[in-house]
Scaffold this active site. Structure first.
Site, PDB file in Angstrom:
ATOM      1  N   LYS A 101       0.842  -1.214   0.000  1.00 29.27           N
ATOM      2  CA  LYS A 101       0.000   0.000   0.000  1.00 29.27           C
ATOM      3  C   LYS A 101       0.873   1.259   0.000  1.00 29.27           C
ATOM      4  CE  LYS A 101      -2.129  -1.160   3.872  1.00 29.27           C
ATOM      5  NZ  LYS A 101      -1.414  -2.442   4.162  1.00 29.27           N
ATOM      6  N   ARG A 141     -10.092   0.620   8.239  1.00 31.73           N
ATOM      7  CA  ARG A 141      -9.830  -0.810   8.367  1.00 31.73           C
ATOM      8  C   ARG A 141     -10.744  -1.502   9.355  1.00 31.73           C
ATOM      9  NH1 ARG A 141      -3.719   0.221   8.544  1.00 31.73           N
ATOM     10  NH2 ARG A 141      -3.109  -1.736   9.392  1.00 31.73           N
ATOM     11  N   ARG A 176      11.553  -5.336   5.248  1.00 26.68           N
ATOM     12  CA  ARG A 176      11.338  -3.908   4.939  1.00 26.68           C
ATOM     13  C   ARG A 176      12.306  -3.017   5.733  1.00 26.68           C
ATOM     14  NH1 ARG A 176       5.525  -1.724   5.413  1.00 26.68           N
ATOM     15  NH2 ARG A 176       5.615  -2.983   7.297  1.00 26.68           N
ATOM     16  N   ARG A 226      10.817  -0.882  11.313  1.00 31.20           N
ATOM     17  CA  ARG A 226       9.690  -0.596  12.212  1.00 31.20           C
ATOM     18  C   ARG A 226       9.623  -1.595  13.348  1.00 31.20           C
ATOM     19  NH1 ARG A 226       4.632   0.295   8.219  1.00 31.20           N
ATOM     20  NH2 ARG A 226       3.663  -1.013   9.800  1.00 31.20           N
ATOM     21  N   ARG A 279      -0.855  -8.907  13.123  1.00 28.54           N
ATOM     22  CA  ARG A 279      -1.449  -7.907  12.223  1.00 28.54           C
ATOM     23  C   ARG A 279      -2.253  -8.595  11.126  1.00 28.54           C
ATOM     24  NH1 ARG A 279       3.981  -5.147  10.898  1.00 28.54           N
ATOM     25  NH2 ARG A 279       2.895  -4.046   9.232  1.00 28.54           N
TER      26      ARG A 279
HETATM   27  P1  AP5 Z   1       4.808  -1.605   1.911  1.00 33.28           P
HETATM   28  O1  AP5 Z   1       4.504  -0.820   0.681  1.00 33.28           O
HETATM   29  O2  AP5 Z   1       5.511  -0.910   3.023  1.00 33.28           O
HETATM   30  O3  AP5 Z   1       3.493  -2.367   2.413  1.00 33.28           O
HETATM   31  P2  AP5 Z   1       2.192  -1.813   3.182  1.00 33.28           P
HETATM   32  O4  AP5 Z   1       1.004  -2.482   2.570  1.00 33.28           O
HETATM   33  O5  AP5 Z   1       2.197  -0.328   3.225  1.00 33.28           O
HETATM   34  O6  AP5 Z   1       2.484  -2.492   4.569  1.00 33.28           O
HETATM   35  P3  AP5 Z   1       2.336  -1.952   6.069  1.00 33.28           P
HETATM   36  O7  AP5 Z   1       3.013  -3.003   6.912  1.00 33.28           O
HETATM   37  O8  AP5 Z   1       2.813  -0.541   6.201  1.00 33.28           O
HETATM   38  O9  AP5 Z   1       0.828  -2.022   6.269  1.00 33.28           O
HETATM   39  P4  AP5 Z   1       0.075  -2.024   7.588  1.00 33.28           P
HETATM   40  O10 AP5 Z   1      -1.319  -1.816   7.118  1.00 33.28           O
HETATM   41  O11 AP5 Z   1       0.301  -3.226   8.436  1.00 33.28           O
HETATM   42  O12 AP5 Z   1       0.754  -0.816   8.404  1.00 33.28           O
HETATM   43  P5  AP5 Z   1       0.285   0.673   8.726  1.00 33.28           P
HETATM   44  O13 AP5 Z   1       1.474   1.514   8.698  1.00 33.28           O
HETATM   45  O14 AP5 Z   1      -0.897   1.064   7.926  1.00 33.28           O
HETATM   46  O15 AP5 Z   1       5.669  -2.896   1.447  1.00 33.28           O
HETATM   47  C1  AP5 Z   1       6.157  -3.815   2.405  1.00 33.28           C
HETATM   48  C2  AP5 Z   1       7.530  -4.340   1.939  1.00 33.28           C
HETATM   49  O16 AP5 Z   1       7.362  -5.102   0.746  1.00 33.28           O
HETATM   50  C3  AP5 Z   1       8.533  -3.223   1.597  1.00 33.28           C
HETATM   51  O17 AP5 Z   1       9.811  -3.623   1.999  1.00 33.28           O
HETATM   52  C4  AP5 Z   1       8.453  -3.097   0.074  1.00 33.28           C
HETATM   53  O18 AP5 Z   1       9.684  -2.669  -0.487  1.00 33.28           O
HETATM   54  C5  AP5 Z   1       8.099  -4.517  -0.335  1.00 33.28           C
HETATM   55  N1  AP5 Z   1       7.213  -4.552  -1.506  1.00 33.28           N
HETATM   56  C6  AP5 Z   1       6.179  -3.696  -1.779  1.00 33.28           C
HETATM   57  N2  AP5 Z   1       5.590  -4.056  -2.930  1.00 33.28           N
HETATM   58  C7  AP5 Z   1       6.248  -5.171  -3.368  1.00 33.28           C
HETATM   59  C8  AP5 Z   1       6.070  -6.020  -4.512  1.00 33.28           C
HETATM   60  N3  AP5 Z   1       5.101  -5.791  -5.411  1.00 33.28           N
HETATM   61  N4  AP5 Z   1       6.919  -7.089  -4.640  1.00 33.28           N
HETATM   62  C9  AP5 Z   1       7.906  -7.330  -3.726  1.00 33.28           C
HETATM   63  N5  AP5 Z   1       8.118  -6.540  -2.623  1.00 33.28           N
HETATM   64  C10 AP5 Z   1       7.287  -5.487  -2.460  1.00 33.28           C
HETATM   65  O19 AP5 Z   1      -0.235   0.498  10.225  1.00 33.28           O
HETATM   66  C11 AP5 Z   1       0.657   0.212  11.267  1.00 33.28           C
HETATM   67  C12 AP5 Z   1      -0.098   0.136  12.575  1.00 33.28           C
HETATM   68  O20 AP5 Z   1      -0.732   1.408  12.859  1.00 33.28           O
HETATM   69  C13 AP5 Z   1      -1.258  -0.881  12.617  1.00 33.28           C
HETATM   70  O21 AP5 Z   1      -0.823  -2.181  12.939  1.00 33.28           O
HETATM   71  C14 AP5 Z   1      -2.126  -0.265  13.716  1.00 33.28           C
HETATM   72  O22 AP5 Z   1      -1.574  -0.493  14.987  1.00 33.28           O
HETATM   73  C15 AP5 Z   1      -2.018   1.226  13.439  1.00 33.28           C
HETATM   74  N6  AP5 Z   1      -3.044   1.692  12.489  1.00 33.28           N
HETATM   75  C16 AP5 Z   1      -2.817   2.239  11.259  1.00 33.28           C
HETATM   76  N7  AP5 Z   1      -3.977   2.547  10.673  1.00 33.28           N
HETATM   77  C17 AP5 Z   1      -4.952   2.184  11.539  1.00 33.28           C
HETATM   78  C18 AP5 Z   1      -6.367   2.228  11.462  1.00 33.28           C
HETATM   79  N8  AP5 Z   1      -7.016   2.716  10.386  1.00 33.28           N
HETATM   80  N9  AP5 Z   1      -7.071   1.766  12.536  1.00 33.28           N
HETATM   81  C19 AP5 Z   1      -6.440   1.290  13.641  1.00 33.28           C
HETATM   82  N10 AP5 Z   1      -5.095   1.205  13.761  1.00 33.28           N
HETATM   83  C20 AP5 Z   1      -4.362   1.648  12.698  1.00 33.28           C
END
Ligand code: AP5
Length: 210
Positions: free
Chosen positions: A13, A88, A127, A155, A166
């Site tokens: 994402k 989410r 990552r 992270r 997660r």
């Molecule tokens: P990346 O692009 O970083 O993936 P992502 O989908 O953004 O993954 P996240 O882990 O950031 O998602 P998340 O939803 O768990 O975390 P968030 O920050 O929203 O890619 C991942 C890796 O893969 C990278 O190394 C990249 O280079 C590689 N990659 C990407 N595309 C690729 C491809 N096509 N092929 C190969 N490799 C690839 O949330 C974190 C925390 O915040 C949550 O756990 C929660 O505690 C809190 N939080 C955030 N939003 C909310 C909400 N709305 N409600 C409640 N709590 C929330």
């Protein structure tokens, strides 16, 4: 255009949002990035969120809803936005609709980046982020240039254990919002198990811009 990126942890994402923001010229609003910034700044909201985030748990709806619904009212969101990681849960989806209705606008598309669970854990563990530019790398799939090592950070929630939790949360709380958008004919599934460039092309096609 007002878009939502939904998908499991590590689906890509953030990677795709960084590309789409430049292509579509809309702000990228990441709930995860906003919460991490609040934790780093030590704000009351950050202090509340920190323990949930480190464990890989979701931050309470009331906290996240206020944060994002205020952000989408900002001037730079008038032409559109790209939401990453919000909504989410079902209450978050309903609160977003209510906030947008007050602004007399609505969501145009929900892009669901779908990737099998077994691929995701490796993506998350490998990552790294450049703390200066915010750019996301992967030690195997998208390696950082040489000389950047000192600037790379991992992270706290990118451990195998937190990632598994997660993923469980994603299946239990987030996947159930997909029918909410499917019924409104807004949901577009994109196969995220390809190279980042192929996924971007699929997203552009799904948006009718390919
Ligand atoms: P990346 O692009 O970083 O993936 P992502 O989908 O953004 O993954 P996240 O882990 O950031 O998602 P998340 O939803 O768990 O975390 P968030 O920050 O929203 O890619 C991942 C890796 O893969 C990278 O190394 C990249 O280079 C590689 N990659 C990407 N595309 C690729 C491809 N096509 N092929 C190969 N490799 C690839 O949330 C974190 C925390 O915040 C949550 O756990 C929660 O505690 C809190 N939080 C955030 N939003 C909310 C909400 N709305 N409600 C409640 N709590 C929330």
């Amino acid at each position: 255009m007002r878009m939502i990126l939904v998908g499991p942890p590590g689906a890509g994402k953030g990677t795709q949002a960084g590309i789409l923001r430049d292509k579509l010229e809309v702000p990228h609003i990441s709930s995860g990035d906003m919460l991490r910034a609040a934790v780093k700044a030590g704000t009351p909201l950050g202090k509340e969120a920190e323990a949930f985030m480190s464990a890989g748990d979701l931050v309470p709806d009331s906290t996240v809803i206020g944060l994002i619904c205020e952000r989408i009212r900002a001037d730079d969101c008038q032409r559109g936005f790209l939401l990453d990681g919000f909504p989410r849960t079902r209450p978050q989806a309903e609160a977003l609709d209510a906030a947008l209705a007050e602004l007399d606008v609505q969501v145009d598309a929900v892009l669901w980046i779908d990737v099998p669970d077994d691929i995701l854990v490796e993506r998350v563990i490998g990552r790294r982020m450049d703390k200066k530019t915010g750019r996301i790398y992967h030690m195997k799939y998208s390696p950082p240039p040489k000389g950047l090592t000192d600037r790379l950070v991992q992270r706290k929630d990118d451990t195998r254990e937190a990632c598994r939790f997660r993923l469980e949360k994603y299946h239990r709380e987030t996947r159930p919002i997909l029918p909410y958008y499917r019924e409104r004919k807004l949901l577009r599934r994109v196969d995220g198990n390809h190279s980042p460039a192929t996924v971007t092309a699929a997203i552009m096609t799904a948006l009718g811009l390919g």
